[in-house]
Design an enzyme around this catalytic site. Sequence first.
Site, PDB file in Angstrom:
ATOM      1  N   GLY B  53       0.827  -1.190   0.000  1.00  0.00           N
ATOM      2  CA  GLY B  53       0.000   0.000   0.000  1.00  0.00           C
ATOM      3  C   GLY B  53       0.863   1.241   0.000  1.00  0.00           C
ATOM      4  O   GLY B  53       2.004   1.215   0.461  1.00  0.00           O
ATOM      5  N   SER B  54       0.327   2.341  -0.518  1.00  0.00           N
ATOM      6  CA  SER B  54       1.027   3.614  -0.415  1.00  0.00           C
ATOM      7  C   SER B  54       0.778   4.186   0.977  1.00  0.00           C
ATOM      8  O   SER B  54      -0.023   3.661   1.744  1.00  0.00           O
ATOM      9  CB  SER B  54       0.534   4.570  -1.496  1.00  0.00           C
ATOM     10  OG  SER B  54       0.892   4.069  -2.771  1.00  0.00           O
ATOM     11  N   GLY B  55       1.474   5.258   1.292  1.00  0.00           N
ATOM     12  CA  GLY B  55       1.330   5.855   2.615  1.00  0.00           C
ATOM     13  C   GLY B  55       2.452   5.476   3.560  1.00  0.00           C
ATOM     14  O   GLY B  55       2.454   5.887   4.716  1.00  0.00           O
ATOM     15  N   HIS B  56       3.418   4.647   3.060  1.00  0.00           N
ATOM     16  CA  HIS B  56       4.544   4.220   3.895  1.00  0.00           C
ATOM     17  C   HIS B  56       5.859   4.815   3.404  1.00  0.00           C
ATOM     18  O   HIS B  56       6.928   4.330   3.740  1.00  0.00           O
ATOM     19  CB  HIS B  56       4.676   2.697   3.869  1.00  0.00           C
ATOM     20  CG  HIS B  56       3.429   1.966   4.223  1.00  0.00           C
ATOM     21  ND1 HIS B  56       2.793   2.171   5.419  1.00  0.00           N
ATOM     22  CD2 HIS B  56       2.694   1.049   3.539  1.00  0.00           C
ATOM     23  CE1 HIS B  56       1.706   1.386   5.455  1.00  0.00           C
ATOM     24  NE2 HIS B  56       1.624   0.716   4.328  1.00  0.00           N
ATOM     25  N   LYS B 104       5.233  -8.183   2.412  1.00  0.00           N
ATOM     26  CA  LYS B 104       4.974  -8.022   3.845  1.00  0.00           C
ATOM     27  C   LYS B 104       3.759  -8.874   4.221  1.00  0.00           C
ATOM     28  O   LYS B 104       2.798  -8.970   3.457  1.00  0.00           O
ATOM     29  CB  LYS B 104       4.725  -6.548   4.178  1.00  0.00           C
ATOM     30  CG  LYS B 104       5.918  -5.665   3.814  1.00  0.00           C
ATOM     31  CD  LYS B 104       5.804  -4.256   4.322  1.00  0.00           C
ATOM     32  CE  LYS B 104       4.599  -3.487   3.794  1.00  0.00           C
ATOM     33  NZ  LYS B 104       4.590  -3.339   2.323  1.00  0.00           N
ATOM     34  N   ASP B 109      -1.740  -8.274   0.788  1.00  0.00           N
ATOM     35  CA  ASP B 109      -0.470  -8.311   0.062  1.00  0.00           C
ATOM     36  C   ASP B 109      -0.128  -9.740  -0.340  1.00  0.00           C
ATOM     37  O   ASP B 109       0.261 -10.003  -1.482  1.00  0.00           O
ATOM     38  CB  ASP B 109       0.660  -7.744   0.929  1.00  0.00           C
ATOM     39  CG  ASP B 109       0.513  -6.255   1.178  1.00  0.00           C
ATOM     40  OD1 ASP B 109      -0.428  -5.882   1.897  1.00  0.00           O
ATOM     41  OD2 ASP B 109       1.311  -5.469   0.647  1.00  0.00           O
ATOM     42  N   HIS B 219      -0.664   0.643   9.437  1.00  0.00           N
ATOM     43  CA  HIS B 219      -1.841   1.086   8.690  1.00  0.00           C
ATOM     44  C   HIS B 219      -2.861   1.741   9.588  1.00  0.00           C
ATOM     45  O   HIS B 219      -4.049   1.739   9.298  1.00  0.00           O
ATOM     46  CB  HIS B 219      -2.506  -0.090   7.984  1.00  0.00           C
ATOM     47  CG  HIS B 219      -1.560  -0.864   7.140  1.00  0.00           C
ATOM     48  ND1 HIS B 219      -0.882  -1.948   7.604  1.00  0.00           N
ATOM     49  CD2 HIS B 219      -1.178  -0.680   5.856  1.00  0.00           C
ATOM     50  CE1 HIS B 219      -0.110  -2.412   6.638  1.00  0.00           C
ATOM     51  NE2 HIS B 219      -0.274  -1.663   5.576  1.00  0.00           N
TER      52      HIS B 219
END
Lengths: 214, 333
Positions: B53-56, B104, B109, B219
Amino acid sequence: MAQELGIPEFEGWIRAFAAAVAEHRDELTTLDSAIGDADHGTNMDRGMAAVVAALDGGPPADGAALFKLVGATLVSKVGGASGPLYGTFFLRLAGAGGSGPWDAGTVAKALRAGVEGVVARGKAEPGDKTMLDALLPACDALEAALAAGQPLADALGAAATAAVEGRDATKPLQARKGRASYLGERSIGHVDPGATSAALLVEAAATALVPAQG
Amino acid sequence: MKKLINAAAEVVPEALRGMAAAHPELRVDVDNRVVVRGDAPVRGKVGLVSGGGSGHEPMHAGFVGPGMLDAACAGEVFTSPVPDQVVAATTAVDGGAGVLHIVKNYTGDVMNFEMAAELVAAESGTEVNAVVVDDDVAVQDSLYTAGRRGVGATVLLEKMAGAAAEQGRPLAGVTEVARTVNARARSMGLALTSCTVPAAGKPTFDLPENEMEVGIGIHGEPGRRRVPVAPAREIAEMLVEPVLGDLDFTGGDGVLAFVNGMGGTPLIELYLMYAEVVGVLEKAGVTVARSLVGSYMTSLEMAGCSVTLVRMDDDLLRLWDAPVRTPALRWGV
């Protein structure tokens, strides 16, 4: 005379599900923020909007092609766990339902195959607080009602009721799959967002998979 | 919600356009949301593909470049990438020596990478191995959950496996390095504040001013327990002790100690925390061989940090020290 379902009913089901997801988008996301990561509504809505756009491009040739399109679109657009799970559901549904018109028996067989696909992909069991807790009771209710000689519309109504009851029954459960499982006991007391969207799917089937009269 | 964005739905592609503009040495496919090192595929080299996911950020696209990843797939915020993206990335970096997927351990995922590997197997002859990172000791009873999450160790694993691939090790050898790092790494994190997913528009969870959440993931999913805010010294103990309790880190060639910021914590606090972490490690008889301090695996604007330890050996130390040239990690070049 056997009552049969074809493209108009299938398309009606998918569009009704898309509309329900859009309507309940914020509710799904709110449920997910309680025990997950706050994206179930937005992800499912993005996926089903893409499905509707694909259907708007012209109806597929038959039921198998239609559900394959739905599954492939969800796998490509949704991401997360919901994409592979709902995608696999529709791909297996397509395979088991086949390209001819569907009678009540085909509906039950196809739904069962779809749900078994979800089991295979997600490796969850009943009571793990997942979408299966709505889907499995729905399949059981559908098969039982058909076996008792009820018409498809009534049997799907029973399936929808079972799905909704299954959804509500996730509230006291402790999650054992997905992100909610990290909460342990703190997942108790919240309805599962996946079971909620799955109940919308079965409710949409009950309203739309009704054979045309006559 | 106050964010530097235009529209919530466009955050990921617009950020990728920024990466493309800032890093001409990378190839950024904004449509597929895949970031590939400019010279890929490198003939004869094992390709490393990760994603999530994006945001990391900077994970994962910030780790694409010589000595680390060959490609990264960016999903929506906190949502895994879809199989098509992983297939596109795998194809783009296949230099004939096979491809390693670094995944991960999150339900989505794992499923999306699995579906991608099935598609690659059906479409081409590319050999694909996968390593699933699961270093988060905050997840207890992992038999009854989705299992331990992949957190800080991912960054360190991508660096060391990337170095092994750059040296020309075969797929089996690179996979072995990745599995070794995962087996020897443990992490624990803590949040001082929640984060706000752009599409949701409000904080994912409520955390009162005087409380913190121990054992968080990346998250905004809540953690093990809530406790009153404590001094950094006590926080260091809360994070390090469960890590040390899970694996023996004493002796040998020491540890790689990684204090990671969650996105909203300034570096001054991370260095302060690092000093406290080293203090706890010294008391426990653990030798620090290498360190990494900074925000490398974030959770949007969440304040807080995580601590990751890896038990090192000669080979891993050399792989850690090897040159790396990516937007976010860069040394020896």
